[in-house]
Design an enzyme around this catalytic site. Structure first.
Site, PDB file in Angstrom:
ATOM      1  N   HIS A 155       0.823  -1.221   0.000  1.00  0.00           N
ATOM      2  CA  HIS A 155       0.000   0.000   0.000  1.00  0.00           C
ATOM      3  C   HIS A 155       0.856   1.269   0.000  1.00  0.00           C
ATOM      4  O   HIS A 155       0.433   2.322   0.498  1.00  0.00           O
ATOM      5  CB  HIS A 155      -0.956   0.031   1.215  1.00  0.00           C
ATOM      6  CG  HIS A 155      -1.778  -1.200   1.377  1.00  0.00           C
ATOM      7  ND1 HIS A 155      -2.920  -1.433   0.649  1.00  0.00           N
ATOM      8  CD2 HIS A 155      -1.618  -2.286   2.161  1.00  0.00           C
ATOM      9  CE1 HIS A 155      -3.435  -2.605   0.992  1.00  0.00           C
ATOM     10  NE2 HIS A 155      -2.652  -3.148   1.908  1.00  0.00           N
ATOM     11  N   SER A 276      14.639  20.261 -17.201  1.00  0.00           N
ATOM     12  CA  SER A 276      13.481  21.125 -17.399  1.00  0.00           C
ATOM     13  C   SER A 276      13.888  22.349 -18.208  1.00  0.00           C
ATOM     14  O   SER A 276      15.003  22.858 -18.065  1.00  0.00           O
ATOM     15  CB  SER A 276      12.917  21.575 -16.051  1.00  0.00           C
ATOM     16  OG  SER A 276      12.027  22.666 -16.200  1.00  0.00           O
ATOM     17  N   LYS A 282      16.240  20.583 -12.203  1.00  0.00           N
ATOM     18  CA  LYS A 282      15.485  19.342 -12.363  1.00  0.00           C
ATOM     19  C   LYS A 282      16.299  18.246 -13.034  1.00  0.00           C
ATOM     20  O   LYS A 282      17.086  18.479 -13.935  1.00  0.00           O
ATOM     21  CB  LYS A 282      14.216  19.590 -13.191  1.00  0.00           C
ATOM     22  CG  LYS A 282      13.181  20.457 -12.522  1.00  0.00           C
ATOM     23  CD  LYS A 282      12.613  19.805 -11.269  1.00  0.00           C
ATOM     24  CE  LYS A 282      11.844  18.534 -11.559  1.00  0.00           C
ATOM     25  NZ  LYS A 282      10.637  18.762 -12.385  1.00  0.00           N
ATOM     26  N   GLU A 289       8.889   7.391 -17.151  1.00  0.00           N
ATOM     27  CA  GLU A 289       7.551   7.922 -17.380  1.00  0.00           C
ATOM     28  C   GLU A 289       7.027   7.539 -18.763  1.00  0.00           C
ATOM     29  O   GLU A 289       5.846   7.213 -18.934  1.00  0.00           O
ATOM     30  CB  GLU A 289       7.563   9.441 -17.209  1.00  0.00           C
ATOM     31  CG  GLU A 289       7.829   9.871 -15.770  1.00  0.00           C
ATOM     32  CD  GLU A 289       8.036  11.381 -15.640  1.00  0.00           C
ATOM     33  OE1 GLU A 289       7.960  12.086 -16.675  1.00  0.00           O
ATOM     34  OE2 GLU A 289       8.271  11.838 -14.514  1.00  0.00           O
TER      35      GLU A 289
END
Length: 466
Positions: A155, A276, A282, A289
């Site tokens: 979880h 970024s 970043k 992804e």
């Protein structure tokens, strides 16, 4: 140049031609169509429908055509309806009327079914190598972290300590199942439709079994109607790729979490991360992804083909033209995703100190207390309740489990004693898990050896000639 039209006095309309054309995507089947043509020419000669001299010329012309296709000297044109039309045009250009004899005893229906099986069987092995490479990268990383403690989760909450090597190998296991599914799929797909004709077989004395053997199939189709209408092999292949996509997506999701500031367990190599356009600090796990996002595309291809097939009457229907693009797209997608993921995993740096520090957080050793009580003869139901009270006591006072005093232990339960502290370390918790498949270092080392053997077998299947 069409392969049909004798009974038509006009047409086709431009709108029909644009809708019907498939050569812009099925051209990638050209080499396989030529291989099928060579095998078919030989059985035509065996049947006395080509003379030895005609067969020799036919095979030489097909070899020349194959070389021209590979080099780009011969290409399909917008006027070619499909790959079969284009290649017959090429053969006629080389042989004249003799080229027209090759069409005897076969149809585009059994040709395309054969071509697609050949193509997917070849590319399934290339796909298997890509999967094996990714599994190999995970396995190599796992080998470096057989005993590295990490906080196992359920979880997305800290649950019990595990080794990070065990966690990495947990991503290898579904990839091994994907490899096994590909091999199992190949066994069912190794059936040649060539010889089925349009749907009813042929009155010509052909030899489908010889064709099957020459093309690397294990047998010819048992039923000519099923041979041209069956696309189970496409749907099943797309299921394998869709499930593989899900497995890659789950791995991608974990890498996104592991590389976040909140986790900080893994650092990606600069070559396999992006930045970024506005925030200079970043470092994004874009590969992970994209792997996560591509899963939807792979699932969509499976749904499209299943939906296309669900209402089709026997035998061949033009709807089946929609079987190829999803299969090609699945392969193209995975050809991009797998090497990128493999490079990302192979070059990532695991922050072992961060993992080890996080392993006991969240009372993750509570189960060790319950098991300790069970070994003392306490029923697990009662042990679970006692351990729960101990956790509540610690949470209310900001203590860790091992920090509870002797008097407080006894106050919580007479079954608790100072000896419980012997099990309240991550190292002891991991070392205690020795059963096959568990997270202890010894069990992980055994799993690692088994995985390496399975990967070697998968690579051998994928490269049988090496």
């Amino acid at each position: 140049m069409k392969l049909w039209g004798g009974r038509f006095e006009g047409g086709p309309a431009e709108a029909l031609a644009r809708l019907s054309v498939s050569v812009h995507f099925d051209w990638r089947l050209a080499a396989y169509d030529i291989a099928g043509s060579k095998a078919h020419a030989k059985v035509l000669a065996d049947a006395g429908l080509l003379t030895p001299e005609e067969l020799s010329r036919m095979l030489a012309a097909l070899d020349e055509l194959a070389a021209d296709v590979e080099s780009g000297a011969f290409q399909a044109t917008p006027a070619d309806e499909d790959v079969h039309t284009a290649l017959e045009r090429g053969l006629l250009e080389k042989l004249g009327p003799l080229g027209g004899k090759l069409r005897a005893g076969r149809s585009r229906n059994d040709q395309v079914a054969t071509d697609l099986r050949l193509y997917l069987r070849d590319h399934a092995r290339l796909l298997a190598l890509g999967i094996a490479d990714l599994a190999g990268a995970l396995t190599e990383q796992a080998g470096q972290h057989v005993a590295t403690p990490a906080p196992g989760m359920t979880h997305v909450q800290h649950a019990q300590p595990v080794t990070f090597g065990h966690w990495l190998l947990a991503h290898v296991q579904p990839l091994l199942r994907d490899l096994d599914r590909l091999r199992d799929w190949d066994r069912r797909t190794a059936v040649s439709p060539l010889g089925a004709g349009a749907l009813a077989g042929s009155s010509l004395p052909l030899d489908p079994e010889r064709v099957a053997k020459e093309l690397g199939f294990t047998s010819s189709a048992a039923n000519s109607m099923d041979a041209v209408s069956d696309r189970d092999f496409v749907a099943e292949f797309l299921f394998v790729t869709a499930l593989l996509g899900v497995h890659l997506s789950r791995l991608g999701e974990e890498v996104v979490l592991w590389t976040s500031q909140e986790f900080g367990w893994v650092e990606l190599d600069d070559a396999f991360a992006t930045g970024s356009s506005i925030m200079p600090q970043k470092k994004n796990a874009d590969i992970a992804e994209l792997a996560r996002g591509k899963a939807g595309r792979l699932i969509g291809g499976l749904v499209a083909v299943l939906t296309m097939l669900k209402g089709l009457p026997l035998t061949y229907d033009r709807d089946m033209q929609e079987d190829k693009e999803p299969a090609f797209d699945a392969l193209d997608t995975l050809e991009l995703v797998l090497p990128a993921l493999t490079g990302m995993i192979a070059t990532m740096t695991v922050k072992t100190e961060v993992l080890a520090k996080a392993a006991p957080i969240g009372f993750s050793l509570a189960t060790e207390v319950a098991d300790y009580l069970v070994r003392k003869g306490v029923a697990f139901r009662d042990a679970h309740e006692i351990t729960g009270r101990l956790v509540a006591f610690c949470a209310a006072r900001g203590l860790e489990l091992h920090e509870v005093g002797d008097d407080d232990l006894v106050a919580i339960s007479a079954e608790l004693d100072p000896g419980v502290r012997e099990v309240l370390s991550v190292d002891s918790a991991l070392a205690a898990r020795k059963t096959p498949g568990s997270t202890g270092p010894l069990a992980v080392a055994e799993q690692l050896a088994n995985v390496e053997r399975e990967l070697a077998g998968a690579r051998q299947w994928a490269t049988p000639d090496q």
